[in-house]
Design a protein around this motif. Sequence first.
Motif, PDB file in Angstrom:
ATOM      1  N   GLY A   1       1.286  -1.140  -0.172  1.00  0.00           N
ATOM      2  CA  GLY A   1       0.179   0.046  -0.197  1.00  0.00           C
ATOM      3  C   GLY A   1       0.865   1.193   0.679  1.00  0.00           C
ATOM      4  O   GLY A   1       2.154   1.600   0.234  1.00  0.00           O
ATOM      5  N   THR A   2       0.793   2.051  -0.968  1.00  0.00           N
ATOM      6  CA  THR A   2       0.620   3.366  -1.416  1.00  0.00           C
ATOM      7  C   THR A   2       0.297   4.542  -0.332  1.00  0.00           C
ATOM      8  O   THR A   2       1.141   5.712  -0.463  1.00  0.00           O
ATOM      9  CB  THR A   2       1.740   3.378  -2.516  1.00  0.00           C
ATOM     10  N   ASP A   3      -0.858   4.423  -0.067  1.00  0.00           N
ATOM     11  CA  ASP A   3      -1.899   5.045   0.568  1.00  0.00           C
ATOM     12  C   ASP A   3      -1.659   5.547   1.782  1.00  0.00           C
ATOM     13  O   ASP A   3      -2.113   6.240   2.650  1.00  0.00           O
ATOM     14  CB  ASP A   3      -2.984   4.711   0.547  1.00  0.00           C
ATOM     15  N   THR A   4      -0.442   5.719   2.327  1.00  0.00           N
ATOM     16  CA  THR A   4       0.507   6.674   3.199  1.00  0.00           C
ATOM     17  C   THR A   4       1.005   7.656   2.770  1.00  0.00           C
ATOM     18  O   THR A   4       2.064   7.713   1.461  1.00  0.00           O
ATOM     19  CB  THR A   4       0.982   5.268   4.472  1.00  0.00           C
ATOM     20  N   PHE A   5       2.217   8.279   3.846  1.00  0.00           N
ATOM     21  CA  PHE A   5       2.704   9.717   3.726  1.00  0.00           C
ATOM     22  C   PHE A   5       4.294   8.994   2.928  1.00  0.00           C
ATOM     23  O   PHE A   5       5.275   7.848   4.176  1.00  0.00           O
ATOM     24  CB  PHE A   5       3.511  10.064   4.809  1.00  0.00           C
ATOM     25  N   THR A   6       4.530   8.932   1.854  1.00  0.00           N
ATOM     26  CA  THR A   6       5.580   8.249   1.427  1.00  0.00           C
ATOM     27  C   THR A   6       6.566   9.562   0.552  1.00  0.00           C
ATOM     28  O   THR A   6       6.248  10.011  -0.069  1.00  0.00           O
ATOM     29  CB  THR A   6       5.508   7.334   0.046  1.00  0.00           C
ATOM     30  N   THR A   7       8.559   8.621   0.686  1.00  0.00           N
ATOM     31  CA  THR A   7       8.969   9.272   0.500  1.00  0.00           C
ATOM     32  C   THR A   7      10.134   8.713  -0.810  1.00  0.00           C
ATOM     33  O   THR A   7      10.547   7.411  -0.285  1.00  0.00           O
ATOM     34  CB  THR A   7       9.930  10.285   1.003  1.00  0.00           C
ATOM     35  N   ASP A   8      10.409   9.601  -1.667  1.00  0.00           N
ATOM     36  CA  ASP A   8      11.199   8.555  -2.746  1.00  0.00           C
ATOM     37  C   ASP A   8      13.188   9.344  -2.519  1.00  0.00           C
ATOM     38  O   ASP A   8      13.098  10.470  -2.178  1.00  0.00           O
ATOM     39  CB  ASP A   8      10.896   9.311  -3.969  1.00  0.00           C
ATOM     40  N   THR A   9      13.717   8.146  -2.111  1.00  0.00           N
ATOM     41  CA  THR A   9      14.672   8.719  -1.350  1.00  0.00           C
ATOM     42  C   THR A   9      15.892   9.060  -3.239  1.00  0.00           C
ATOM     43  O   THR A   9      15.376   8.109  -3.417  1.00  0.00           O
ATOM     44  CB  THR A   9      15.581   7.581  -0.198  1.00  0.00           C
TER      45      THR A   9
END
Length: 351
Positions: A148-156
Amino acid sequence: MTTNRTVQTAADAALWLAVHRGWHVLPLNYGTKRPLGGCVGCRADNKPDHTPQTCPCLARGDGALCHAVWAATTDPEVIRRWAQRWHTSVWAVHLGVSGLLAVDLDTRPDPPPHQPLNGLPWPADEPPPADGLDTYATLAALSGGTVGTDTFTTDTPSGGLHLLYEAEALRWKGSHGKPRPGDDTVRTGLGWQIDIKAYGGYVVLPGSTSKAGLYRRSSTTTTPRPLDPWLADALTRTGHDRTAAPDARPAAPVPVLDAQTGPARYAASALRSACAELAEMEPDTGRNRKLFRSTTRLAGMALAGWIDRTTVETALAEAARHAGLPAAEIRYVLASGFGRPLAVPDIRSAA
């Protein structure tokens, strides 16, 4: 050199999250991504009882950068003062006090270990994982959940991900998912190239630019979702829960064998008995000798066709690791034992 706009964007993002989400934020060093500063008094004080909880500088609440992440704040005036003073383009959130847990998925080009998951066998029909994203997706599927990606997600900048979840403040431990030197199985954390950051940990906030590059928010939401039940269960199973009562010792591994004939049943019983005894042995009680004797005995049975050699090596190695023997020592003893197989017993007279 970072631009003023980049510096301003990073500080603005940190300020917004502190004010609107109640996250404790702090500036980091541009080159090292480590917390800045640390007052001279705290650095010189070296007293065992001088903790973040008793530090007079932190107690003042005026923005002293002491005790690394424990200096993080939600005070907008302190954050603005830090931004004006330090001019850094890298900001972070202190996860534990903010009620957050981060799953940090790496994409380093290292070869995967034979067993990439801590405490769970890798599915035989699955190819080895390419990176932490693969490892985490497989763990989720085995645990009955989804990433699931429906949360606060950051690409590094390296191509990895930071997944942020709402979690009970200061409950969860951090960990690194990698095998020990000389081992081919992950025995800490959740799995290969999966880092858990929580209690005293931090992650870089989106909008930041370090030497490695730009951190970008890839999610449409700025709200972390609650910790998934399957993930909480996996964290508890692997020892991340700081509130759980510690076990005296994890359960010893028990080899599961499908033995049909008399000799095969005898060998299977001998292997189970050897593993059970070895796994419970303490240091300085002859673990090495026990492993060698068990190997020579079972090597003879493998040579006679009573049991598969790989089955014996895998089970004995797991029991020896459980007893605390180093991986290199285990490999040497197993090789020595299989080089000196004992004759099989006459099980007709034993019957």
